[in-house]
Write a protein that holds these residues in place. Sequence first.
Motif, PDB file in Angstrom:
ATOM      1  N   ALA A  91       0.813  -1.218   0.000  1.00 43.93           N
ATOM      2  CA  ALA A  91       0.000   0.000   0.000  1.00 43.93           C
ATOM      3  C   ALA A  91       0.846   1.267   0.000  1.00 43.93           C
ATOM      4  N   GLY A  92       2.173   1.115  -0.001  1.00 43.26           N
ATOM      5  CA  GLY A  92       3.059   2.263  -0.047  1.00 43.26           C
ATOM      6  C   GLY A  92       3.466   2.808   1.300  1.00 43.26           C
ATOM      7  N   HIS A  93       3.117   2.090   2.388  1.00 45.18           N
ATOM      8  CA  HIS A  93       3.482   2.545   3.730  1.00 45.18           C
ATOM      9  C   HIS A  93       4.907   2.101   4.070  1.00 45.18           C
ATOM     10  N   TRP A  94       5.487   2.779   5.040  1.00 40.01           N
ATOM     11  CA  TRP A  94       6.745   2.349   5.630  1.00 40.01           C
ATOM     12  C   TRP A  94       6.404   1.549   6.888  1.00 40.01           C
ATOM     13  N   VAL A  95       6.877   0.338   6.964  1.00 40.34           N
ATOM     14  CA  VAL A  95       6.644  -0.522   8.131  1.00 40.34           C
ATOM     15  C   VAL A  95       7.845  -0.420   9.053  1.00 40.34           C
ATOM     16  N   ILE A  96       7.584  -0.125  10.328  1.00 38.09           N
ATOM     17  CA  ILE A  96       8.628  -0.072  11.355  1.00 38.09           C
ATOM     18  C   ILE A  96       8.351  -1.206  12.334  1.00 38.09           C
ATOM     19  N   CYS A  97       9.210  -2.208  12.346  1.00 38.16           N
ATOM     20  CA  CYS A  97       8.977  -3.396  13.153  1.00 38.16           C
ATOM     21  C   CYS A  97       9.952  -3.454  14.326  1.00 38.16           C
ATOM     22  N   ASP A  98       9.403  -3.517  15.525  1.00 39.76           N
ATOM     23  CA  ASP A  98      10.165  -3.668  16.759  1.00 39.76           C
ATOM     24  C   ASP A  98      10.526  -5.146  16.900  1.00 39.76           C
ATOM     25  N   ARG A  99      11.725  -5.515  16.446  1.00 46.89           N
ATOM     26  CA  ARG A  99      12.272  -6.863  16.343  1.00 46.89           C
ATOM     27  C   ARG A  99      11.718  -7.574  15.113  1.00 46.89           C
ATOM     28  N   TYR A 100      12.571  -8.464  14.555  1.00 51.06           N
ATOM     29  CA  TYR A 100      12.165  -9.273  13.410  1.00 51.06           C
ATOM     30  C   TYR A 100      13.073 -10.505  13.379  1.00 51.06           C
ATOM     31  N   ILE A 101      13.368 -11.047  12.224  1.00 52.35           N
ATOM     32  CA  ILE A 101      14.096 -12.314  12.113  1.00 52.35           C
ATOM     33  C   ILE A 101      15.459 -12.276  12.794  1.00 52.35           C
ATOM     34  N   ASP A 102      16.126 -11.127  12.808  1.00 52.07           N
ATOM     35  CA  ASP A 102      17.468 -11.080  13.400  1.00 52.07           C
ATOM     36  C   ASP A 102      17.440 -11.320  14.899  1.00 52.07           C
ATOM     37  N   SER A 103      16.324 -11.015  15.564  1.00 54.53           N
ATOM     38  CA  SER A 103      16.224 -11.346  16.985  1.00 54.53           C
ATOM     39  C   SER A 103      16.176 -12.852  17.185  1.00 54.53           C
ATOM     40  N   THR A 104      15.454 -13.557  16.313  1.00 50.76           N
ATOM     41  CA  THR A 104      15.445 -15.017  16.411  1.00 50.76           C
ATOM     42  C   THR A 104      16.841 -15.580  16.157  1.00 50.76           C
ATOM     43  N   ARG A 105      17.531 -15.021  15.171  1.00 46.08           N
ATOM     44  CA  ARG A 105      18.899 -15.466  14.881  1.00 46.08           C
ATOM     45  C   ARG A 105      19.825 -15.235  16.072  1.00 46.08           C
ATOM     46  N   ALA A 106      19.607 -14.128  16.804  1.00 47.63           N
ATOM     47  CA  ALA A 106      20.473 -13.800  17.942  1.00 47.63           C
ATOM     48  C   ALA A 106      20.089 -14.577  19.196  1.00 47.63           C
ATOM     49  N   TYR A 107      18.802 -14.590  19.528  1.00 51.77           N
ATOM     50  CA  TYR A 107      18.353 -15.182  20.791  1.00 51.77           C
ATOM     51  C   TYR A 107      18.314 -16.711  20.734  1.00 51.77           C
ATOM     52  N   GLN A 108      17.624 -17.254  19.748  1.00 55.11           N
ATOM     53  CA  GLN A 108      17.537 -18.713  19.653  1.00 55.11           C
ATOM     54  C   GLN A 108      18.746 -19.298  18.923  1.00 55.11           C
ATOM     55  N   GLY A 109      19.332 -18.518  18.030  1.00 57.92           N
ATOM     56  CA  GLY A 109      20.488 -18.996  17.276  1.00 57.92           C
ATOM     57  C   GLY A 109      21.772 -18.876  18.056  1.00 57.92           C
ATOM     58  N   ALA A 110      22.362 -17.686  18.045  1.00 57.53           N
ATOM     59  CA  ALA A 110      23.673 -17.505  18.674  1.00 57.53           C
ATOM     60  C   ALA A 110      23.661 -17.809  20.164  1.00 57.53           C
ATOM     61  N   ALA A 111      22.664 -17.269  20.888  1.00 55.84           N
ATOM     62  CA  ALA A 111      22.619 -17.470  22.339  1.00 55.84           C
ATOM     63  C   ALA A 111      21.983 -18.798  22.727  1.00 55.84           C
ATOM     64  N   GLY A 112      21.077 -19.291  21.880  1.00 59.04           N
ATOM     65  CA  GLY A 112      20.377 -20.541  22.198  1.00 59.04           C
ATOM     66  C   GLY A 112      21.007 -21.781  21.610  1.00 59.04           C
ATOM     67  N   GLY A 113      21.983 -21.613  20.729  1.00 56.43           N
ATOM     68  CA  GLY A 113      22.710 -22.751  20.200  1.00 56.43           C
ATOM     69  C   GLY A 113      22.163 -23.344  18.916  1.00 56.43           C
ATOM     70  N   LEU A 114      21.171 -22.695  18.290  1.00 52.39           N
ATOM     71  CA  LEU A 114      20.621 -23.229  17.052  1.00 52.39           C
ATOM     72  C   LEU A 114      21.424 -22.756  15.845  1.00 52.39           C
ATOM     73  N   ASP A 115      21.402 -23.558  14.804  1.00 51.52           N
ATOM     74  CA  ASP A 115      22.134 -23.240  13.580  1.00 51.52           C
ATOM     75  C   ASP A 115      21.436 -22.102  12.836  1.00 51.52           C
TER      76      ASP A 115
END
Length: 209
Positions: A89-113
């Motif tokens: 629709a032409g809007h700018w979406v501002i998202c408080d956290r997205y995929i990189d939080s999963t990569r950091a929290y469950q991935g790097a800190a949680g041990g997932l690939d």
Amino acid sequence: MRTGRFLSLEGGEGAGKSTQARALAAALDARGIAAVITREPGGSEGAEAIRALLMHGEAARWNPQGEALLFAAARADHVEKVIRPAIAAGHWVICDRYIDSTRAYQGAAGGLDDAAILALHAFGSGGLLPDRTFWLALPVELGAARATRRDGESADRFARRGNDFHGAVTEAFAGFAAAEPERFRRIDATLTPSAVTQAMLDALADWLP
């Protein structure tokens, strides 16, 4: 029609992501840009229901694999119902956290690939990535102190984890930013709130009218 954009705000606990999402939306609105503020986990009806499962309860309620699956399910609904339609629709979406939080929290800190997390993201959300990601960088100890003042005894199950865990999260974001400089912008979250907002606007100068 104005081109829609997808922005995400990332960082550890107490970095000011929610505050800055609102401030950035207001600054964009003042420039005639319609912005949609959303969050993860959550943002859509289905994703908000999953958020309650993820954020509340004991720290060990879910293992990292279970968390990653729940986040992926919530994100799939969020992307389909909110993010993609707003961008279209032409809007700018501002998202408080997205995929990189999963990569950091469950991935790097949680041990997932990391590749496994990104494969889930490709399956559930078509691999959609933000056009620009702001990493609000803050020392772990300062972030923990801010989060404690903000939440007190009502801290969620992620915020209650120790400094070693949150240190691994911070290191992960630093690694992502170094690996993807075309998408990531590091923002010093120790600055005043208004200075943080201005730093994000400066980093969007190539897109602003």
